[in-house]
Design an enzyme around this catalytic site. Structure first.
Site, PDB file in Angstrom:
ATOM      1  N   ASP A 189       7.057   0.475   0.718  1.00  0.00           N
ATOM      2  CA  ASP A 189       7.562   1.737   0.194  1.00  0.00           C
ATOM      3  C   ASP A 189       6.399   2.731   0.297  1.00  0.00           C
ATOM      4  O   ASP A 189       5.288   2.415  -0.142  1.00  0.00           O
ATOM      5  CB  ASP A 189       7.969   1.507  -1.278  1.00  0.00           C
ATOM      6  N   LYS A 206       8.580   2.900   4.815  1.00  0.00           N
ATOM      7  CA  LYS A 206       9.834   3.641   4.604  1.00  0.00           C
ATOM      8  C   LYS A 206       9.702   4.542   3.391  1.00  0.00           C
ATOM      9  O   LYS A 206       8.872   4.294   2.522  1.00  0.00           O
ATOM     10  CB  LYS A 206      10.988   2.654   4.411  1.00  0.00           C
ATOM     11  N   HIS A 220       7.725  13.508  -3.226  1.00  0.00           N
ATOM     12  CA  HIS A 220       8.988  12.828  -2.908  1.00  0.00           C
ATOM     13  C   HIS A 220      10.085  13.148  -3.924  1.00  0.00           C
ATOM     14  O   HIS A 220       9.845  13.172  -5.131  1.00  0.00           O
ATOM     15  CB  HIS A 220       8.770  11.310  -2.848  1.00  0.00           C
ATOM     16  N   HIS A 246       5.638   6.418  -7.691  1.00  0.00           N
ATOM     17  CA  HIS A 246       5.238   5.068  -7.276  1.00  0.00           C
ATOM     18  C   HIS A 246       4.990   5.038  -5.770  1.00  0.00           C
ATOM     19  O   HIS A 246       5.527   5.859  -5.018  1.00  0.00           O
ATOM     20  CB  HIS A 246       6.339   4.045  -7.633  1.00  0.00           C
ATOM     21  N   ASP A 251       8.620  -4.867   0.195  1.00  0.00           N
ATOM     22  CA  ASP A 251       7.862  -4.088  -0.807  1.00  0.00           C
ATOM     23  C   ASP A 251       7.032  -4.902  -1.798  1.00  0.00           C
ATOM     24  O   ASP A 251       7.082  -4.666  -3.018  1.00  0.00           O
ATOM     25  CB  ASP A 251       8.826  -3.164  -1.578  1.00  0.00           C
ATOM     26  N   CYS A 283      15.769  -2.571  -3.159  1.00  0.00           N
ATOM     27  CA  CYS A 283      15.433  -2.600  -1.736  1.00  0.00           C
ATOM     28  C   CYS A 283      15.880  -3.882  -1.031  1.00  0.00           C
ATOM     29  O   CYS A 283      16.292  -3.831   0.127  1.00  0.00           O
ATOM     30  CB  CYS A 283      13.947  -2.320  -1.551  1.00  0.00           C
TER      31      CYS A 283
HETATM   32  C1  VGL Z   1      12.322   0.241  -4.872  1.00  0.00           C
HETATM   33  C2  VGL Z   1      13.021   1.750  -6.437  1.00  0.00           C
HETATM   34  C3  VGL Z   1      12.356   2.760  -5.789  1.00  0.00           C
HETATM   35  C4  VGL Z   1      12.317  -1.186  -4.370  1.00  0.00           C
HETATM   36  C5  VGL Z   1      11.650   1.244  -4.201  1.00  0.00           C
HETATM   37  O1  VGL Z   1      11.400  -1.560  -3.619  1.00  0.00           O
HETATM   38  O2  VGL Z   1      13.238  -1.944  -4.761  1.00  0.00           O
HETATM   39  N1  VGL Z   1      13.012   0.505  -5.972  1.00  0.00           N
HETATM   40  N2  VGL Z   1      11.676   2.495  -4.673  1.00  0.00           N
HETATM   41 ZN    ZN Z   2      10.459   3.994  -3.797  1.00  0.00          ZN
END
Ligand code: VGL
Ligand code: ZN
Length: 200
Positions: free
Chosen positions: A47, A106, A53, A81, A9, A151
């Protein structure tokens, strides 16, 4: 030969100025690009959420960073996000994306969040990454990217559980650190046999 670098990510929304900015998120990019030179197999995750969502606080009329109960358990509500196709969802411009073999998106299912690169948060719906790695005879995973305590953490846990040897380049990650999550993640990774190492 049998190892893969998995870059989690590394997107605009997790960097300075982004919707869910991780402090100093972009500062690890140069070194991640250097790390890519050492690996034959490179996987990027992204992400990738629809606007509706269920992990978005805005879709519940709630404040970001509060918790709700979902069918699969407790879920933190985040600011909107990494909305599919948005600038925030793009990889940071400094990240070298030319060497990657696979870009894995994902979090597209509006009903289930997906921290791990292997399974959605219901711990059941697979992303297909395990099969990809097995077919390529990959045994060792080297993880880096954002965020250390979400993540990267959940991907590392699923990785060892699936039988891979998992290393995390600590100095190529940054944490969100919500409610002591950085310390909890670190302790839990050590307990599970995940090797916390440094690239530099
Ligand atoms: C993430 C919170 C929500 C990450 C992704 O990439 O760590 N954290 N979505
Ligand atoms: Zn996320």
């Amino acid at each position: 030969m049998n190892s893969a670098l998995i870059i989690i990510d590394m997107q605009n929304d997790f960097c300075t100025g982004g919707a869910l900015a991780v402090k100093d998120g972009e500062k690890i990019i140069k070194c991640i690009n250097n790390a890519q030179k050492e690996f034959e197999t490179i996987i990027l995750t992204q992400d990738w959420h629809p606007q509706e969502h269920s992990s978005f606080a805005s879709n519940h009329g709630a404040e970001p960073y509060t918790n709700i109960e979902m069918e699969y358990g407790s879920q933190i509500l985040w600011p909107d996000h990494c909305v599919q196709g948005s600038t925030g969802a793009n990889f940071h411009r400094d990240l070298n994306t030319n060497k990657s073999d696979l870009i894995l998106r994902k979090g597209s299912n509006p009903k289930i969040d997906s921290y791990s690169a292997f399974f959605e948060n219901d711990k059941n719906t697979t992303t297909g990454l395990e099969g990809y790695l097995i077919k390529k005879d990959i045994k060792q995973l080297y993880l880096c990217g954002l965020a250390f305590d979400y993540c990267v953490f959940y991907s590392a846990l699923d990785g060892v559980e699936l039988g891979f040897e998992v290393f995390v380049f600590q100095d190529l990650t940054k944490a969100i650190d919500l409610n002591n999550s950085k310390k909890i993640a670190k302790k839990s990774m050590i307990e599970k046999g995940i090797k916390l190492i440094n690239f530099i």
